[in-house]
Design a protein around this motif. Structure first.
Motif, PDB file in Angstrom:
ATOM      1  N   UNK A 343       9.109  -7.863  -3.782  1.00 39.79           N
ATOM      2  CA  UNK A 343       8.221  -5.909  -3.367  1.00 39.79           C
ATOM      3  C   UNK A 343       7.889  -5.247  -4.706  1.00 39.79           C
ATOM      4  N   UNK A 344       8.403  -4.908  -5.778  1.00 39.47           N
ATOM      5  CA  UNK A 344       8.184  -4.099  -6.640  1.00 39.47           C
ATOM      6  C   UNK A 344       6.917  -5.121  -7.621  1.00 39.47           C
ATOM      7  N   UNK A 347       4.087  -4.657  -5.000  1.00 39.85           N
ATOM      8  CA  UNK A 347       3.074  -2.690  -5.192  1.00 39.85           C
ATOM      9  C   UNK A 347       2.375  -2.477  -6.722  1.00 39.85           C
ATOM     10  N   UNK A 351      -1.758  -1.560  -7.091  1.00 43.90           N
ATOM     11  CA  UNK A 351      -1.673  -0.362  -7.741  1.00 43.90           C
ATOM     12  C   UNK A 351      -3.167  -0.630  -9.015  1.00 43.90           C
ATOM     13  N   UNK A 381       6.569  -3.559   4.321  1.00 43.89           N
ATOM     14  CA  UNK A 381       8.236  -2.194   5.465  1.00 43.89           C
ATOM     15  C   UNK A 381       8.496  -1.299   4.505  1.00 43.89           C
ATOM     16  N   UNK A 382       7.765  -1.398   3.225  1.00 41.06           N
ATOM     17  CA  UNK A 382       8.202  -0.044   2.403  1.00 41.06           C
ATOM     18  C   UNK A 382       6.708   0.654   2.527  1.00 41.06           C
ATOM     19  N   UNK A 383       6.978   2.673   3.329  1.00 44.70           N
ATOM     20  CA  UNK A 383       6.462   3.113   2.560  1.00 44.70           C
ATOM     21  C   UNK A 383       5.007   3.007   1.649  1.00 44.70           C
ATOM     22  N   UNK A 384       6.095   3.454   0.073  1.00 48.41           N
ATOM     23  CA  UNK A 384       5.523   3.158  -1.020  1.00 48.41           C
ATOM     24  C   UNK A 384       3.929   1.932  -0.907  1.00 48.41           C
ATOM     25  N   UNK A 385       4.619   1.154  -0.466  1.00 50.66           N
ATOM     26  CA  UNK A 385       3.738  -0.183  -0.810  1.00 50.66           C
ATOM     27  C   UNK A 385       2.503   0.168   0.294  1.00 50.66           C
ATOM     28  N   UNK A 388      -0.067   2.012  -1.561  1.00 52.62           N
ATOM     29  CA  UNK A 388      -1.195   1.436  -2.759  1.00 52.62           C
ATOM     30  C   UNK A 388      -1.558   0.569  -1.563  1.00 52.62           C
TER      31      UNK A 388
ATOM     32  N   UNK B  41      16.642   5.428   1.372  1.00 55.01           N
ATOM     33  CA  UNK B  41      15.518   4.446   0.484  1.00 55.01           C
ATOM     34  C   UNK B  41      16.706   3.438   1.145  1.00 55.01           C
ATOM     35  N   UNK B  45      13.466  -2.195  -0.825  1.00 55.12           N
ATOM     36  CA  UNK B  45      12.516  -1.394  -1.014  1.00 55.12           C
ATOM     37  C   UNK B  45      12.022  -1.750  -2.158  1.00 55.12           C
ATOM     38  N   UNK B  46      11.121  -0.983  -2.574  1.00 56.33           N
ATOM     39  CA  UNK B  46      10.364  -1.714  -4.091  1.00 56.33           C
ATOM     40  C   UNK B  46      11.124   0.028  -5.049  1.00 56.33           C
ATOM     41  N   UNK B  47      11.221  -0.484  -6.338  1.00 54.80           N
ATOM     42  CA  UNK B  47      11.780   0.490  -7.392  1.00 54.80           C
ATOM     43  C   UNK B  47      11.206   1.221  -7.384  1.00 54.80           C
ATOM     44  N   UNK B  48       9.546   1.760  -7.118  1.00 54.31           N
ATOM     45  CA  UNK B  48       9.397   2.788  -7.314  1.00 54.31           C
ATOM     46  C   UNK B  48       8.595   3.555  -6.500  1.00 54.31           C
TER      47      UNK B  48
END
Lengths: 963, 154
Positions: A343-344, A347, A351, A381-385, A388, B41, B45-48
């Motif tokens: 996932x990282x 992301x 970005x 599944x991750x809102x931060x992704x 982006x 979290x 999930x991503x680490x950022x």
């Protein structure tokens, strides 16, 4: 309890920590702590002198209590005493306490500084390091004053131990961040730069952070670091994974140093020296190649370290934006990451691609990933992704894919997380407007936006859709129909009611022919929402109703009855009551003709004028206005501030001495009735001087004028002025050079007067401006986008902070003395998180702002055209269309330019001709313009003729960027 | 880097290091907000994450969360490895697997090790050997306090 592993344990401390951990409740914990505090207090106050060990133990306990979140108000003195102990552990605990709990008690600071001074002079490297760590941890101004001079010497001295050098470099960095004015490298500069060559990798790792920070602020002084950094990087990149011994991290040679080197290079343009550049490109290629090699380890640390370097390299490639080959390779690499299982990485790829999308070389390559990105928006599944992904879609959007992207964003909005809705709404609104070829699509999009996420639709968005509908008659019928349908929904958002009320009030007649949307049906529909709405919306609806009476006389009895009802005419809200009373009276006594005149359809919104200004003009007529004289008088009062004269720039701002309310304030259509505050002390170095103005005083808001939108943005409470400095003046060494994008930003404002001039992560600067004749007034809105205060904003008079999330307004008065080419510079400085932010922008004042439109007949035009036949009077450019060739868009832009767009003048109906007079104090310059589009070739020929060569030339340059 | 926080799964703050000047009140507020955000979290999930105008990089090791706030232009992945290297240093110093208790009872050591590794928010020394050497040298300078050895340990 775990055995204390090394050194001397402090049993008492361990016992105390255990006790705290065994406390069953918060109360028990507090009780235990209070007991301990009392104990320590009595020990410190006791007659018996404490030995170093006990002192250390108690200080350590206090520290522990503080770190638990309790306040500590004593023990500082004992900690300071520990600093001068010659036992290392005691000293160490003393320093730790001071670092964590520093107190700005001046007495104490002096003692602390004294102890630090002794340790720095001790020549004992461990003591020196402790002292340096303390300075770096506290980083206060007092410490900077005491040590900023000493530390550079320690840093470059030949006999300093490596570990001390490392601490000194980062200590200096911290001091530079807090007090840049006190850290002066001067004669040490070159020796500091040469630390990049140091044999000890640790020294390089530490020093490069300092060098990077200094380079950002003084790029010229440090530019020799570029070639050193490239060769260091090259050595690391080409080394085998074992060469660097302990600096190799999971088979990756010196990842931290590599990243820092690549980061340092981003402070500079690509190296000019061919050999250096070649070497660097080779490094970048090697890094990209390594990404394709099979991993040397399965550990995530290996791939993280490797990819950290890769991403930093890609940032550098994007920063250079000059190597198409590398850009495309970077894009392909990121494309692979978009589907990576980590996932990282997904992301970061999203970005990083965002910035690639803005490069002309890689924009197309980025676009090829659209499906993957849309998929990410839907499935991550991750809102931060997902956020982006939304950002990237926004960045890759252009005319070719706007419809698809906007549709995807809209459908995502239905389920989007609350945290990102507002931003998504703005993005959709911006894209819809920017790429609207087809305005019914634009209307649909915005109405959908309101329907799906009405709560997040800010006023600007719905104002904008109304402005566009008013200005484009081809979309009005469609808008009326669509909004009518949208209002049918049983629950619709209040913003929809606002848009509906406004549009049906103006254009309801266009759909009234259909019995399903007859006048009464429209009225009943609107009125069914009335009671659910807030006061401002109700006020708007009342205005729509009176407009209905004009549009559809048959609705008059029904509407009058509504207005007459107690809930309206005796409404406790003054505004509503007043509207009801006035509208009722107006509808009963005014003749149809008068009514039709008063309630005439809204005129198009001119981009360049506020509605208030227009209204004022109508009132006063275009007669002679004594503005220039007034300004003249005031200028003498405020002092001649034309600092730019010696640069041949005659653009000057007159500082209005506003201590007396002046009629000119009203002539310019300002809302602040009485301005107080006097002109700031002017100095010759100010190009544009600004002063404070009082907040708005009570305004009589015309109730039934047509200006529904007149109060779009009420002025903020106070207008603290920021110091605006002239370039090339004594203070200018502090001012950053104009941002590279400042010309582009300037160009955005050639054909419009309002908008966002500048935006970064901290600050947004909005502009509203008005011009008449050779005068202008500009409002700058400084919005603090962060949640913390900006400190040390240099203001005049001083009000030196901008609250988090707050906005400060500044007013600039402008007088055009003679024609000019260079825009005035706006230098903004403020402190954020300890770092001085220094931004220089071009103030969007261009010569065309002082245009007065001139209407003339065909023969007059050609006669004047022929008169201006000297070769230097003409400027011509042939250029490719960069924004499509939509006729309406062209017209809007030409009108925005400020001259008159003349119909039926050019024999070729495809061509546009315009005429206007540039008003400057020195002279008036007549200008004629001809724009010949060639749709087939997607080219334009632009010709300007004016009585002054510099004006023709400048206008031609400005305009060529607009189409 | 602007700050580093270590906190437990229960939200108890175990270490805090601030590289920018903030008031105590502001520090508490930031801590509360971030602990909440990060604990909410899910794994995988991503680490950022973006938080205010900073980037938050976090990673969980056993019961402890390590959480760093960096600025926009800073590198996320390398920060993640800064966290890992710090964990390795703690491991090495405390022997085998470092646990939350080690950090609670020897919080001062955890701060000392961090200061040797990061200073002013930047990596000072990335070599594990060199950092541990510096700490061990300091330990050697400590004098055993025999008179306290008789205090009963529980």
């Amino acid at each position: 309890m775990p055995a204390v592993s090394k050194g001397d344990g402090m049993r008492g401390l361990a016992v105390f920590i255990s006790d705290i951990r065994n406390c069953k409740s918060k109360e028990a914990e507090i009780k235990r702590i209070n007991k301990e505090l009392a104990n320590i207090r009595s020990k410190f106050k006791g007659d018996k002198a404490l030995d170093g060990y006990s002192k250390k133990k108690y200080v350590c306990k206090l520290l522990f209590i503080f770190l638990l979140g309790h306040d500590i108000d004593f023990g500082h003195m004992e900690a300071v005493n520990l600093l001068s102990s010659n036992k290392y552990t005691e000293k160490q605990i003393g320093y730790l306490f001071i670092s964590v709990l520093v107190n700005s008690n001046s007495e104490l600071i002096r003692l602390i500084n004294n102890a630090i001074k002794n340790d720095l002079a001790s020549r004992n490297p461990t003591f020196m390091c402790l002292a340096l760590h303390c300075i770096a941890n506290v980083g206060s101004r007092e410490m900077a004053e005491a040590f900023a001079g000493e530390i550079p010497r320690i840093l470059v001295a030949g006999d300093t131990m490596d570990s001390v050098k490392q601490s000194a470099a980062l200590c200096l960095l911290r001091l530079y961040k807090t007090s840049p004015d006190l850290v002066v490298m001067g004669e040490w500069t070159s020796r500091v730069v040469h630390l990049l060559n140091d044999q000890h990798m640790g020294v390089v790792t530490a020093a490069i952070s300092l060098i990077t920070c200094l380079s950002q602020k003084n790029p010229d002084e440090f530019k020799t670091c570029v070639s050193l950094a490239v060769s260091r990087l090259s050595r690391i990149v080409s080394s085998a994974s074992t060469d660097l011994q302990d600096y190799t991290y999971y088979f990756v040679p010196a990842p931290w140093l590599s990243c820092k080197l690549l980061r340092l290079l981003q402070c500079y343009p690509p190296p000019e020296d061919g050999a250096v550049k070649g070497r660097l490109v080779e490094c970048l290629e090697t890094i990209l190649n390594k990404a394709q090699e099979p991993p040397k380890s399965k550990k995530v640390q290996h791939s993280n370290a490797k990819n950290a370097i890769l991403f930093e390299a890609i940032s550098l490639i994007i920063h250079y934006d000059s190597e198409p080959n590398l850009l495309v390779r970077a894009c392909n690499q990121l494309g692979q990451f978009l589907q990576h299982r980590e996932t990282n990485l997904r992301y970061l790829a999203l970005e990083s691609m965002c910035t690639l999308a803005s490069s002309e070389f890689s924009h197309e390559a980025v676009k090829t990933h659209i499906e993957t990105v849309i998929n990410a928006l839907k499935t991550e599944r991750d809102v931060s992704v997902r956020q982006r992904a939304a950002d990237l879609l926004y960045a890759m959007c252009d005319r070719s894919n706007a419809k698809q992207i906007v549709a995807e964003m809209l459908s995502y909005l239905e389920t989007a997380d609350y945290s990102i809705r507002e931003e998504m709404v703005l993005k959709v609104a911006i894209l819809a407007e920017k790429y609207a070829v087809d305005y019914s699509w634009y209307v649909d999009t915005i109405l959908n936006l309101i329907r799906i996420a009405g709560d997040y639709v800010s006023e600007e968005v719905w104002y904008r859709v109304i402005q566009i509908v008013i200005n484009r008659d081809d979309v009005q019928g469609y808008a009326a129909k669509t909004v009518f349908e949208a209002l049918q929904a049983p629950a619709c958002h209040e913003n929809m009611v606002k848009v509906g009320g406004y549009i049906l009030g103006e254009f309801g007649n266009l759909i009234a022919g259909d019995p399903r949307s007859s006048p009464l049906v429209q009225f009943n529909l609107l009125h069914s929402k009335f009671h659910l709405c807030s006061v401002p919306t109700r006020a708007l609806l009342l205005s729509a109703y009176i407009k209905f009476i004009n549009l559809f006389p048959e609705t008059k009895p029904t509407i009058q009855e509504v207005l007459r009802s107690d809930s309206q005419i005796r409404n406790s809200d003054v505004e509503l009551q007043q509207r009801a009373v006035e509208y009722l009276k107006l509808s009963s006594i005014a003749s149809t003709d008068v009514l039709a005149t008063v309630l005439e359809e809204m005129p198009p919104f001119p981009e360049r004028e506020s509605s208030i200004l227009a209204k004022l003009k109508k009132k006063k007529g275009p007669g002679a206005l004594p503005v220039s004289e007034l300004e003249e008088g005031k200028r003498e009062g405020g002092g001649e501030l034309n600092g730019g004269a010696d640069r041949g720039n005659d653009m000057s701002a007159a500082a209005s001495n506003a201590s007396t309310p002046s009629p000119s304030t009203d002539l310019l259509g300002l809302r602040s009735a009485a301005a107080i505050g006097s002109a700031g002390p002017s100095t010759g170095s100010l190009l544009v001087d600004v002063f404070s103005e009082a907040g708005p005083t009570a305004l009589s808001s015309g109730v039934n004028d047509e200006g529904f939108l007149r109060d779009l943005e009420p002025p903020t409470e106070s207008s603290d002025s920021l110091l605006i400095e002239a370039p090339g003046e004594s203070d200018s060494e502090d001012s950053a050079p104009p941002l590279p994008e400042s010309d582009e930003l300037l160009n955005k404002f050639v054909c419009k007067n309002n908008g966002v001039l500048f935006e970064n992560q901290l600050l947004q600067i909005g502009i509203k401006s008005e011009y008449r004749q050779n005068l202008g007034r500009m409002y700058l809105f400084y919005g603090n986008k962060t949640s913390v205060q900006f400190l040390n904003v240099q203001t005049k008079p001083v009000e030196p902070l901008v609250e988090g999330g707050a906005q400060v307004q500044q007013v600039i008065n402008i007088e055009c003395l003679t024609d000019f080419s260079e825009a005035p510079l706006l230098n903004i400085k403020f402190r954020y998180g300890g770092a001085l932010q220094n931004i220089t922008l071009k103030l969007p004042v261009t010569i065309n702002k002082f245009f007065q439109p001139t209407e003339m007949a065909s023969q007059d035009f050609f006669q004047r055209w022929k008169q201006l036949n000297l070769p230097q009077q003409e400027a011509q450019k042939i250029f490719k269309a960069s924004h499509g060739m939509d006729i309406e868009l062209l017209k809007t832009k030409l009108l925005g330019l400020g001259c008159a767009l003349l119909e039926n003048v050019d024999p070729n109906p495809e061509n546009f001709v315009c005429a206007g007079v540039i008003q400057t104090k020195a002279q008036q310059v007549g200008c004629l313009l001809r724009l010949e589009p060639n749709a087939q070739a997607q080219m334009y020929r632009l010709t300007l003729r004016s009585s002054k060569d510099t004006v023709s030339k400048r206008l031609c340059e400005l305009l060529a960027e607009q189409f | 880097m602007q700050f580093m926080l270590l906190f437990s799964r229960q939200g108890k703050l175990r270490l805090q290091k601030w590289y920018v000047p903030l008031s105590d009140k502001e520090k508490k507020k930031v801590t509360r907000e971030l602990v909440q955000t990060v604990l909410a979290r899910k794994p995988k999930m991503c680490s950022f994450l973006e938080w205010r105008d900073l980037k938050i990089i976090y990673k969980r090791y056993a019961s402890l969360y390590f959480c760093c706030a960096i600025e926009d232009q800073d590198n996320e992945l390398i920060t993640l490895e800064i966290i890992h290297r710090y964990v390795e240093l703690l491991d090495k110093y405390f022997g085998s697997q470092v646990c939350e208790l080690d950090i609670i009872f020897n919080f001062e050591k955890a701060y000392f090790i961090l200061d040797e590794f990061l200073l002013g928010g930047e990596a000072q020394e990335t070599s594990k050997k060199n950092v541990l050497k510096a700490i061990e040298q300091a330990d050697l300078l400590q004098e055993p306090r025999h008179e306290y050895f008789n205090v009963p340990v529980y």
